[in-house]
Design a protein around this motif. Structure first.
Motif, mmCIF file in Angstrom:
data_model
loop_
_atom_site.group_PDB
_atom_site.id
_atom_site.type_symbol
_atom_site.label_atom_id
_atom_site.label_comp_id
_atom_site.label_asym_id
_atom_site.label_seq_id
_atom_site.Cartn_x
_atom_site.Cartn_y
_atom_site.Cartn_z
ATOM 1 N N THR A 7 2.229 -2.537 -17.896
ATOM 2 C CA THR A 7 1.598 -3.595 -17.100
ATOM 3 C C THR A 7 0.728 -2.995 -15.997
ATOM 4 N N THR A 21 1.308 -3.162 -12.999
ATOM 5 C CA THR A 21 2.202 -2.579 -11.987
ATOM 6 C C THR A 21 3.044 -1.452 -12.581
ATOM 7 N N TYR A 22 2.629 -0.989 -13.767
ATOM 8 C CA TYR A 22 3.239 0.194 -14.404
ATOM 9 C C TYR A 22 4.690 0.002 -14.805
ATOM 10 N N ALA A 23 5.057 -1.259 -15.045
ATOM 11 C CA ALA A 23 6.337 -1.536 -15.698
ATOM 12 C C ALA A 23 6.052 -1.750 -17.186
#
Lengths: 120, 107
Positions: free
Chosen positions: A102, A104-106
């Motif tokens: 994502t 947000t790097y999730a």
């Protein structure tokens, strides 16, 4: 509906090679970073590596434990991600997941995983 | 590499209990932390990103807080479907690293 479907796992001897595939659908694959994450039997989650998108020059990055042995590639035309694994070791035995990254790097979507067993 | 340490490694709880899981990063990661739930034989499911942002469709009994090095995941009233293993993951830098997991078991 977003879907990620891994394939290509199986039993391989130590020192052997295997190529995993991840077929993506339901989203614009070419826009996303994609990661491979693995999980050894009964253990936790372990990051394998990253494939960045065209806007980031399709660059890749790897965990130290697989660098030089594993190669990640992608084919945006076919909405597919790949993991080429060479010089396999027993400690590479795991379920391998592809996951969408994502903003947000999730990881908001994961495949069902494919099991790789390295054993003689 | 950033080390992520979760505690406890397991917790026994009853339906309706409040459960808190903590995650500590070996260096500051601002609010760049995600929480996942994993059930046996299944892929992890994203619950919370950016330390406290609940993913769409995740029940409001789940909440996250923290920044810097210390984070918590709270389940306000444990439901039968919440028995699973929970992982934190830092989203600050590569290589991505995960906590070792916290197994929530039925008491």
């Amino acid at each position: 509906e977003v879907q990620l479907v891994e394939s290509g796992g199986g039993l391989v001897q130590p020192g052997g090679s295997l190529r995993l595939s991840c077929a993506a659908s339901g989203f614009t694959f070419s826009e996303y970073f994609m990661d491979w994450v693995r999980q050894a039997p009964g253990k936790g989650l372990d990051w394998v590596g990253r494939s960045r998108n065209k806007g980031n020059s399709y660059s890749t990055q790897y965990a130290a434990s697989v660098k030089g042995r594993f190669t990640i590639s992608r084919a945006d035309s076919g909405n597919s991600l790949y993991l080429e694994m060479n010089s396999l070791k027993s400690e590479d035995t795991a379920v391998y997941y592809c996951a969408r990254v994502t903003a947000t790097y999730a990881y908001d979507y994961w495949g069902q995983g494919t099991l790789v067993t390295v054993s003689s | 590499d950033i080390q992520m340490t979760q505690s406890p490694s397991s917790v026994s709880a009853s339906v309706g209990d409040r459960v808190t899981i903590t995650c500590r990063a070996s260096q500051g990661i601002s609010g760049e932390l995600a929480w996942y739930q994993q059930k046996p034989g299944k892929a992890p499911k994203l619950l919370i990103s950016d330390a406290s942002s609940l993913q769409s469709g995740v029940p409001s009994r789940f909440s996250g807080s923290g920044s810097g090095t210390d984070f918590t995941l709270t389940i306000s009233s444990l439901q039968p479907e919440d028995f699973a293993t929970y992982y934190c993951q830092q989203a600050h830098s590569l290589p991505r690293t995960f906590g070792q997991g916290t197994k929530v078991e039925i008491k």
